[in-house]
Design a protein around this motif. Structure first.
Motif, mmCIF file in Angstrom:
data_model
loop_
_atom_site.group_PDB
_atom_site.id
_atom_site.type_symbol
_atom_site.label_atom_id
_atom_site.label_comp_id
_atom_site.label_asym_id
_atom_site.label_seq_id
_atom_site.Cartn_x
_atom_site.Cartn_y
_atom_site.Cartn_z
ATOM 1 N N LEU A 1 0.853 -1.175 0.000
ATOM 2 C CA LEU A 1 0.000 0.000 0.000
ATOM 3 C C LEU A 1 0.896 1.234 0.000
ATOM 4 O O LEU A 1 1.994 1.204 0.560
ATOM 5 C CB LEU A 1 -0.907 0.019 1.231
ATOM 6 C CG LEU A 1 -1.793 -1.203 1.463
ATOM 7 C CD1 LEU A 1 -2.592 -1.020 2.748
ATOM 8 C CD2 LEU A 1 -2.728 -1.435 0.289
ATOM 9 N N ALA A 2 0.425 2.316 -0.604
ATOM 10 C CA ALA A 2 1.197 3.552 -0.655
ATOM 11 C C ALA A 2 0.509 4.626 0.169
ATOM 12 O O ALA A 2 -0.709 4.812 0.071
ATOM 13 C CB ALA A 2 1.349 4.029 -2.102
ATOM 14 N N ASP A 3 1.280 5.322 0.987
ATOM 15 C CA ASP A 3 0.737 6.440 1.748
ATOM 16 C C ASP A 3 0.260 7.508 0.765
ATOM 17 O O ASP A 3 1.045 7.948 -0.093
ATOM 18 C CB ASP A 3 1.816 7.017 2.670
ATOM 19 C CG ASP A 3 1.280 8.106 3.572
ATOM 20 O OD1 ASP A 3 0.986 9.212 3.045
ATOM 21 O OD2 ASP A 3 1.167 7.886 4.788
ATOM 22 N N PRO A 4 -1.010 7.941 0.829
ATOM 23 C CA PRO A 4 -1.522 8.900 -0.161
ATOM 24 C C PRO A 4 -0.828 10.251 -0.111
ATOM 25 O O PRO A 4 -0.870 10.997 -1.100
ATOM 26 C CB PRO A 4 -3.006 9.029 0.202
ATOM 27 C CG PRO A 4 -3.108 8.561 1.615
ATOM 28 C CD PRO A 4 -2.034 7.545 1.799
ATOM 29 N N ASN A 5 -0.176 10.579 0.988
ATOM 30 C CA ASN A 5 0.495 11.874 1.106
ATOM 31 C C ASN A 5 1.976 11.804 0.762
ATOM 32 O O ASN A 5 2.500 12.653 0.041
ATOM 33 C CB ASN A 5 0.323 12.421 2.533
ATOM 34 C CG ASN A 5 -1.132 12.680 2.869
ATOM 35 O OD1 ASN A 5 -1.868 13.257 2.071
ATOM 36 N ND2 ASN A 5 -1.559 12.237 4.045
#
Length: 425
Positions: free
Chosen positions: A269-273
C-alpha cells in the motif's frame, strides 16, 4: 533504486525488453515472438522511472499488437528482495477476477445451466423476496418491496441493486454492510464461507431497485455463489475446468501453491500523502492457501502470459487453439455497453467516468476517448492491488500492466495512465 543483483543481472533484464521471446514462449507457448515498439518511446522509458525511484518494487508490462509483442520486466518481487521479477511472476489481479467469472458464467449459460433473464432465486432462495431502501442514505428500516426479481443479467451487468459506497458516515447501509461482511479491501483469508456470506447479505436491504442503477463489486460476489450452486461445484473448480484449463492459464487461481511462492510478489500500500510503501501482504500471506470463499468479484492471482491468453480468446470472439469455447454472440454481449443513461446516474466510483465508459458483462467498455486515449470499443478492467488489462478489437491490441503497489483511490495511478497513453500514442 532496486537491487538487480549487479551489472550482469541488469544487462539480462534490459535484454528482455528487446529479445525476450524465449522467456515468454517458455512460460506461455505458443505466443509469438516479441517485437519492441519504438514509436513515441519504449515501454521501458515510460515505466522504468517508477521502479528506479522506488515507487513500485517491480512490474511486468506486456503490449501485444496482433502477433507482435513487447514485454518489459523490471524490479524485484519485494522491497529489498534479491528475487528479480520475471515474465511469469505471479501478481494479485483482484478485480480482474470479474471478467473471468463473467466469461465462465456465459459458458454455463451456453450449456443451459443458467439463463440470462432467469430469477436468481431459483438458485439463491435467500434472495427470493428482497427489500429496497426508500432512500439510499436513509435508515435501514425504511424499505419497500423489490419491484421485480433479481436476474442473472442483473448480476453480470452490476445492476442487482447493491454495491460499494465509499462514505459509511453518509450511508448507513454501507456501515451495516462492512459490519456484516467485512471491509472492501481484498482479503481472501477473511471472507466467510459462501453460504454464510449470502445469508448475511440477504438480511440487508438493497440500495436500489433491481435493474435500476449500476453499482460496483457486490454483483460479482453473488454471481460466483450462484454459479457454484448451479454447476454443483465450487467456483474455483468451475474456472479451472471451463476457462483456465482450456486456455492453458496454469498460473491463474485463487491461491499460490508452495511450489510457486518464489514467483509470487509481495503486495504494498502507498501512503496517499508521502507515497511511502507499507507491506499489505507477503508472498506467504493470505494468498498462500486456498480461500474458504473463492469470490467471483476479486481474489485471483495471475501472470501477464496467462492474461494475454484470456485476452486473445476474447479478441478471437470465443475461440482458442482452433476450438470454440464460447459463442460469438456471448462475447458480443459481454464486450458491449449494456447500461442505459439511467443506470449510470449513480454509483460511478470516479466522477465523470461514465462520460467515456460503460459496462458490459463483468468488465468496462470504452464508449469515447478519454485522456488515456483508449479507442471506443475497447474493453477490460483493473485490479486495485496494482493491475490493469484492456483489449482493443479494432486493432487487435492487448495491454497488460501488473505491479505490486495498490491504488490509493479509485482513479488510476499516474503510472497506469502513462502506460495506456503509451499503448495508444
Amino acid at each position: 533504486m532496486p537491487n538487480y543483483r549487479g551489472a550482469p543481472r541488469m544487462a539480462r533484464r534490459e535484454l528482455l525488453t528487446v529479445a525476450g521471446a524465449s522467456i515468454l514462449a517458455a512460460c506461455s507457448d505458443p505466443l509469438a515472438k516479441i517485437a519492441p515498439r519504438t514509436e513515441g518511446g519504449s515501454t521501458r522509458e515510460v515505466l522504468a522511472p517508477y521502479v528506479e525511484r522506488g515507487e513500485v518494487p517491480g512490474l511486468v508490462a506486456l503490449v501485444a499488437r496482433g502477433h507482435r509483442e513487447e514485454l518489459l520486466v523490471m524490479g524485484t518481487t519485494a522491497q529489498g528482495s534479491r528475487g528479480a521479477v520475471e515474465a511469469d511472476t505471479i501478481f494479485r489481479i483482484t478485480s480482474i477476477t470479474k471478467p473471468l467469472t463473467a466469461t465462465a458464467a456465459m459458458m454455463l449459460i451456453g450449456d443451459g445451466k443458467l439463463a440470462l433473464d432467469e430469477p436468481v432465486a431459483r438458485w439463491l432462495p435467500e434472495l427470493s423476496h428482497p427489500k429496497v431502501l426508500e432512500r439510499i442514505d436513509g435508515p435501514l428500516d425504511r424499505v419497500v418491496p423489490a419491484a421485480r426479481a433479481i436476474t442473472v443479467r442483473d448480476l453480470l451487468s452490476c445492476r442487482m441493486g447493491a454495491g460499494l459506497l465509499f462514505d459509511a458516515e453518509r450511508y448507513p447501509i454501507q456501515k451495516a454492510t462492512e459490519e456484516l461482511l467485512g471491509e472492501a479491501m481484498p482479503a481472501p483469508a477473511k471472507l466467510i464461507a459462501p453460504d454464510e456470506w449470502l445469508g448475511r447479505f440477504a438480511t440487508l436491504p438493497l440500495m436500489h431497485q433491481p435493474g435500476e442503477r449500476w453499482m460496483y463489486n457486490t454483483s460479482g460476489m453473488v454471481l460466483g455463489i450462484l454459479m457454484a450452486r448451479a454447476a454443483r461445484m465450487p467456483l474455483d473448480a468451475i474456472l479451472r475446468e471451463r476457462l483456465f484449463g482450456p486456455l492453458g492459464m496454469h498460473d491463474t487461481d485463487f491461491s499460490v501453491p508452495a511450489s510457486k511462492l518464489h514467483r509470487f510478489t509481495a503486495s504494498y500500500l502507498a501512503d496517499p500523502n508521502t507515497g511511502a510503501l507499507s507491506l499489505y501482504d507477503p508472498p506467504e500471506g493470505q494468498w498462500a492457501r486456498p480461500p474458504l470463499h473463492p469470490s467471483g468479484g476479486e481474489g485471483l492471482v495471475s501472470t501477464a502470459p496467462d492474461l494475454l491468453r484470456f485476452s486473445r480468446f476474447l479478441l478471437a470472439r470465443g475461440t482458442f487453439g482452433g476450438k470454440r469455447l464460447l459463442s460469438e454472440a456471448a462475447v458480443e454481449q459481454m464486450t458491449h455497453d449494456v447500461l442505459t443513461p439511467e443506470n449510470k446516474a449513480f454509483g460511478a466510483m470516479v466522477p465523470g467516468y461514465f462520460d467515456h465508459h460503460g459496462w458490459g458483462f463483468g468488465m468496462a467498455v470504452v464508449t469515447a476517448r478519454d485522456d488515456q486515449h483508449m479507442p471506443p470499443g475497447s474493453y477490460g478492467w483493473d485490479g486495485g492491488l496494482g493491475s490493469t488489462w484492456y483489449a482493443d478489437p479494432s486493432t487487435n491490441t492487448t495491454g497488460i500492466l501488473l505491479a505490486s503497489r495498490a491504488w490509493t483511490n479509485p482513479s488510476p495511478p499516474r503510472m497506469f495512465q502513462e502506460f495506456w497513453r503509451h499503448v495508444y500514442v
